[in-house]
Design a protein around this motif. Structure first.
Motif, PDB file in Angstrom:
ATOM      1  N   LEU A 155       0.830  -1.295   0.096  1.00 50.38           N
ATOM      2  CA  LEU A 155      -0.036  -0.001  -0.131  1.00 50.38           C
ATOM      3  C   LEU A 155       0.864   1.122  -0.056  1.00 50.38           C
ATOM      4  O   LEU A 155       1.740   1.308   0.934  1.00 50.38           O
ATOM      5  CB  LEU A 155      -0.814  -0.146   1.070  1.00 50.38           C
ATOM      6  CG  LEU A 155      -2.045   1.149   1.420  1.00 50.38           C
ATOM      7  CD1 LEU A 155      -2.907   1.116   0.254  1.00 50.38           C
ATOM      8  CD2 LEU A 155      -2.633   1.311   2.618  1.00 50.38           C
ATOM      9  N   TRP A 156       0.615   2.149  -0.756  1.00 50.43           N
ATOM     10  CA  TRP A 156       1.651   3.308  -1.094  1.00 50.43           C
ATOM     11  C   TRP A 156       0.938   4.727  -1.244  1.00 50.43           C
ATOM     12  O   TRP A 156       0.007   4.734  -1.642  1.00 50.43           O
ATOM     13  CB  TRP A 156       2.517   2.993  -1.956  1.00 50.43           C
ATOM     14  CG  TRP A 156       1.948   2.842  -3.604  1.00 50.43           C
ATOM     15  CD1 TRP A 156       1.611   1.343  -4.278  1.00 50.43           C
ATOM     16  CD2 TRP A 156       1.779   3.507  -4.819  1.00 50.43           C
ATOM     17  NE1 TRP A 156       0.941   1.417  -5.219  1.00 50.43           N
ATOM     18  CE2 TRP A 156       1.209   2.811  -5.675  1.00 50.43           C
ATOM     19  CE3 TRP A 156       1.900   5.035  -4.742  1.00 50.43           C
ATOM     20  CZ2 TRP A 156       0.652   3.278  -7.032  1.00 50.43           C
ATOM     21  CZ3 TRP A 156       1.247   5.476  -5.865  1.00 50.43           C
ATOM     22  CH2 TRP A 156       0.785   4.762  -7.071  1.00 50.43           C
ATOM     23  N   ALA A 157       1.540   5.564  -0.867  1.00 47.54           N
ATOM     24  CA  ALA A 157       1.211   6.897  -1.035  1.00 47.54           C
ATOM     25  C   ALA A 157       2.133   7.519  -2.221  1.00 47.54           C
ATOM     26  O   ALA A 157       3.340   7.291  -2.092  1.00 47.54           O
ATOM     27  CB  ALA A 157       1.099   7.986   0.184  1.00 47.54           C
ATOM     28  N   ALA A 158       1.538   8.400  -3.077  1.00 46.93           N
ATOM     29  CA  ALA A 158       2.517   8.957  -4.093  1.00 46.93           C
ATOM     30  C   ALA A 158       3.097  10.030  -3.296  1.00 46.93           C
ATOM     31  O   ALA A 158       2.801  10.715  -2.604  1.00 46.93           O
ATOM     32  CB  ALA A 158       1.402   9.710  -5.287  1.00 46.93           C
ATOM     33  N   GLU A 159       4.283  10.234  -4.113  1.00 45.36           N
ATOM     34  CA  GLU A 159       5.501  11.277  -3.269  1.00 45.36           C
ATOM     35  C   GLU A 159       5.656  12.369  -4.308  1.00 45.36           C
ATOM     36  O   GLU A 159       5.407  12.302  -5.611  1.00 45.36           O
ATOM     37  CB  GLU A 159       6.873  10.343  -2.935  1.00 45.36           C
ATOM     38  CG  GLU A 159       6.120   9.393  -1.730  1.00 45.36           C
ATOM     39  CD  GLU A 159       7.529   8.676  -1.484  1.00 45.36           C
ATOM     40  OE1 GLU A 159       8.323   8.679  -2.076  1.00 45.36           O
ATOM     41  OE2 GLU A 159       7.418   8.035  -0.421  1.00 45.36           O
ATOM     42  N   GLY A 160       6.335  13.431  -3.571  1.00 44.66           N
ATOM     43  CA  GLY A 160       6.993  14.660  -4.527  1.00 44.66           C
ATOM     44  C   GLY A 160       5.791  15.516  -4.720  1.00 44.66           C
ATOM     45  O   GLY A 160       4.850  15.467  -4.035  1.00 44.66           O
ATOM     46  N   ASN A 161       6.265  16.520  -5.458  1.00 45.88           N
ATOM     47  CA  ASN A 161       5.428  17.871  -5.660  1.00 45.88           C
ATOM     48  C   ASN A 161       4.834  18.551  -4.620  1.00 45.88           C
ATOM     49  O   ASN A 161       3.865  18.999  -4.410  1.00 45.88           O
ATOM     50  CB  ASN A 161       4.244  17.081  -6.479  1.00 45.88           C
ATOM     51  CG  ASN A 161       3.586  18.170  -7.430  1.00 45.88           C
ATOM     52  OD1 ASN A 161       3.914  19.248  -7.416  1.00 45.88           O
ATOM     53  ND2 ASN A 161       2.339  17.943  -7.687  1.00 45.88           N
ATOM     54  N   THR A 162       5.842  18.688  -3.557  1.00 43.63           N
ATOM     55  CA  THR A 162       5.782  19.367  -2.277  1.00 43.63           C
ATOM     56  C   THR A 162       4.742  18.683  -1.432  1.00 43.63           C
ATOM     57  O   THR A 162       4.606  19.321  -0.261  1.00 43.63           O
ATOM     58  CB  THR A 162       5.180  20.857  -2.590  1.00 43.63           C
ATOM     59  OG1 THR A 162       3.887  20.732  -2.916  1.00 43.63           O
ATOM     60  CG2 THR A 162       5.935  21.526  -3.605  1.00 43.63           C
ATOM     61  N   SER A 163       4.554  17.505  -1.428  1.00 44.15           N
ATOM     62  CA  SER A 163       3.684  16.863  -0.570  1.00 44.15           C
ATOM     63  C   SER A 163       4.530  16.111   0.356  1.00 44.15           C
ATOM     64  O   SER A 163       5.648  15.842   0.332  1.00 44.15           O
ATOM     65  CB  SER A 163       3.007  15.624  -1.332  1.00 44.15           C
ATOM     66  OG  SER A 163       3.711  14.605  -1.621  1.00 44.15           O
TER      67      SER A 163
END
Length: 756
Positions: A155-163
């Motif tokens: 299970l993963w959360a997208a990363e990057g883009n100031t998040s």
């Protein structure tokens, strides 16, 4: 399929609608025999899709390494410059090594709103089902194998883009993603995904089904978004999933019972129902409105920010839902527009010194503007070949003043379709603010109102023009603007009458309608009178007629609805002749109307409205579908996403039933040699209409009057008397080309050919 057999299938489906509608509609399934090739993507995915109008799942990957991308309509990076806009929450990976090299077979079932797969190797066969609960924030994935295998989960959360992201594992597994505390971010967004497992692997035992349940919540759902997601999956039971399944099937069964068509052509019926399925997966009452790609977002930086693009992309996906009687799907449309009114008033006052509202090309939820120019001259130079980043105060209006009015078309479609007083009171302030603007902006010259500097096409600097663009400014009396402004003032007058308010302003509105410039016409090279995009171009240059096209259809036909055979038969004949010459101008032999980049949902129903033969339209439409369509039945075009979901339903609905110009027409543009039927299509005046055409004769027409209005209908049996039978047993015989039938709210009225 043989046409006769297809018609029998349609009749069989119609007869089951009252029993188990969703399972009948499953006959129009989409089938996949290979893994998706366009996932992840910044545009339209080609994978199996499911959704509940808020949450969407896109099944990417290969059988041994599946990836379920999880999108949500309210998960935005609320930033005013691209790459702001809709963002990807995350997903679930399922890896089963034994399925390496497996044959790929998947079905997208529109009736039951479910993805089903069968992956087979010499070692094992895996059956998988995935659906998004229609009544809850849950995704259910069910797996069953005929051999013992081990599945690995991530299970993963997208990363990057100031998040920022976080995750944990206790009784269940969870991840979160947040946009907050970033300079210029307009409001924070948080999302949590929780899975009913605390282990990253599990065993599949032959004959035993494993149910994976993912709960998805944002801070726009609840302030307790993370705990809500976690506690809900902690409580998941098999019985609970079965209850969700019952509610899910009940919702979709009700949805498919709202209307039905049968045209004896399984090819178009499939795209008709799959398109409606995909839009119902994308839009839901009480939820955030879908952006350009709906909830099927598979990476950040979606094209155009996946925003609400106001010069047609935002409005068009809803168009077929009105006549298809899926009104609830349109309920979320208005809120972003109402939320932007305060900013729109500032734009009008500060940039144009006008009253009313003035909207840029792109907005988002909660008063967000997504379409500002880059914030620095350096970024501007890189992207648009000019350092000028203060054009129009830094906002992208792209030379167009009409963006706010464009959405009035949808509001009027719903108003005329329902005559819902509460709805009219909700949107009337928006119409009034648009009227305020155009009363101020229009110029009375030589006895007529004219429109200056509102452009037929987008005008902006870009790399193609080397940043030089002001020489393209100066459109005078754009056909798009003239039509939409006419629609606005007629609509605001109608709503003012209905609500009995602002009667004192009607004399000004009537004056504008009477004196607004005529639509520009000219003589083309072939000596034929034809439509012009505008009366004059920049620097008062003469403009050659280019004929009816996608943009002018917006101003005249969809969504405007201000022209037609009753409004002006001679003008309609000119437009029909323009359509007849589309073949001479198409860039690709399979692209009648030149819709490969934009406009399939506009040009084909527009051609129906002006009266171009239905058989020819369907022939061209089939070629256009085959030219660029994905296995999930999503018809693809370069300039946008979910708007194409209106193309087939709207085209067919308009062939079977029309009601613009205040007159209901049954089978108005259908080949009467072909049997067809429809049930509960919605007509202006708040009427539900049912009819059957068989062996060249309309068998009868049933009207259900929701609001008790007078029904004006074109005589279905031209030149013959009509028997009108009411529920109380009373009947009348009516004569004439147009019949006026008084009704009472809730009444059902039967119309039949009268024979002595």
């Amino acid at each position: 399929m043989n046409t006769h057999k297809a018609f029998i299938l349609g009749v069989a489906l119609l007869s089951t609608i009252g029993v188990k509608a969703q399972f009948a509609i499953d006959n129009y399934k989409a089938v996949f025999t290979s893994s998706p090739q366009h996932v992840p993507t910044t545009k339209t995915p080609d994978a199996p899709l499911a959704g509940n109008g808020d949450i969407g799942i896109t099944m990417g990957g290969t059988p041994d390494k599946l990836c379920f991308y999880i999108g949500k309509n309210d998960f935005w990076r609320a930033y005013p410059v691209y790459p702001g806009g809709i963002a990807l929450p995350g997903g679930l990976d399922i890896e089963i090594k034994e399925l390496q090299g497996a044959t790929y077979y998947a079905e997208q079932l529109p009736g039951s709103a479910e993805i089903r797969t069968k992956f087979t190797t010499p070692h094992c066969q895996l059956n998988l089902s995935a659906w998004v609960a229609a009544t809850d924030n849950k995704i259910i994935i069910e797996l069953q194998s005929d051999k013992a295998v081990t599945a690995h989960l991530r299970l993963w959360a997208a990363e990057g883009n100031t998040s920022t992201t976080a995750g944990g594992k206790d009784k269940v597994m969870w991840v979160s993603r947040s946009f907050e505390n970033t300079e210029l971010l307009r409001w924070p967004t948080h999302v949590a995904l929780a899975l009913n497992s605390n282990s990253d692997e599990f065993s599949l035992i032959p004959g035993k089904k494993v149910q994976l349940v993912i709960s998805v919540y944002t801070n726009h759902d609840t302030p307790d978004w993370k705990n809500k997601a976690i506690t809900e999956v902690e409580k998941v039971t098999e019985a609970g999933v079965e209850q969700l399944r019952k509610e899910h099937h009940s919702w979709w069964n009700h949805f498919w019972k709202q209307s039905h068509i049968n045209i004896g052509d399984s090819y178009f019926e499939k795209y008709y129902y799959q398109s409606q399925y995909l839009f119902a997966c994308s839009s839901r009452e009480g939820k955030f409105a879908p952006g350009i790609w709906g909830p099927f977002v598979t990476r950040d930086e979606a094209a155009w920010g996946g925003d609400y693009h106001l010069n047609y992309n935002y409005q068009a996906p809803y168009w077929a839902s009105f006549s298809s009687n899926h009104i609830s799907l349109t309920d979320n449309f208005d809120q972003p527009l109402l939320d932007y009114m305060e900013a729109g008033r500032k734009h009008a006052q500060e940039l144009l010194n006008c009253k009313g509202i003035y909207y840029p090309v792109g907005i988002g939820p909660k008063g967000l503007c997504t379409a500002m120019w880059p914030l620095t001259p350096e970024e501007m130079q890189e992207k648009y070949s000019t350092r000028e980043n203060t054009i129009d105060g830094g906002y992208k209006f792209l030379g167009q003043k009409i963006n706010a009015v464009f959405s009035v078309g949808n509001m009027l479609m719903r108003y005329y379709s329902t005559y819902d007083e509460a709805y009219a009171r909700k949107v009337y302030p928006y119409l009034l603010a648009c009227a305020d603007f155009w009363e101020d902006y229009l110029s009375l010259e030589n006895g007529r109102y004219v429109i200056r500097m509102d452009h037929f096409n987008e005008v902006m600097p870009n790399k193609r023009n080397g940043g030089v663009w002001r020489n393209r400014l100066g459109d005078f009396n754009s056909t798009l603007s003239l039509g939409l402004v006419r629609m606005l003032f007629q609509g605001v007058m109608d709503m003012s009458d209905f609500l009995s308010i602002d009667k004192i302003r009607q004399s000004r509105w009537q004056d504008i309608l009477e004196k607004l410039s005529e639509y520009p016409l000219g003589i083309g090279e072939d000596g034929r009178q034809s439509l012009k995009n505008m009366e004059k171009g920049p620097q008062d240059k003469e403009v050659r007629p280019s004929g009816l096209n996608r943009v002018s259809i917006h101003g005249l036909i969809l969504p405007a609805g201000v022209v037609g055979p009753m409004t002006d038969a001679a003008f309609n004949t000119i437009l029909l002749e323009d359509v007849a010459h589309w073949s001479e101008k198409q860039r690709d032999p399979n692209d009648w109307g030149n819709t490969s980049n934009n406009g399939i949902e506009t040009c084909y129903p527009g051609a129906v409205r002006v009266g171009y033969p239905s058989d020819k339209i369907l022939s061209y439409l089939k070629k256009r579908i085959e030219m660029d369509v994905y296995p999930n039945s999503w018809i693809v075009q370069g300039g946008g996403g979910i708007e194409t979901l209106a193309a087939v339903p709207l085209t067919i609905n308009e062939m079977l039933l029309q009601s613009y110009e205040g007159v209901i027409r049954v089978f108005p543009n259908w080949n009467h040699k072909k049997d067809a039927s429809f049930e509960n299509l919605r007509a202006y005046g708040a009427f539900l209409v049912t009819s059957t055409l068989k062996e060249g004769l309309i068998q009868g027409v049933t009207l259900v009057s929701e609001k008790g209005r007078v029904c004006k209908i074109e005589n279905p049996w031209k030149g013959h008397p009509v028997q009108v039978i009411r529920e109380n047993g009373k009947s009348d015989i009516l004569y004439g080309e147009y019949l006026q039938i008084p009704t009472v709210a809730g009444e059902k009225v039967e119309l039949n050919l009268y024979t002595n």
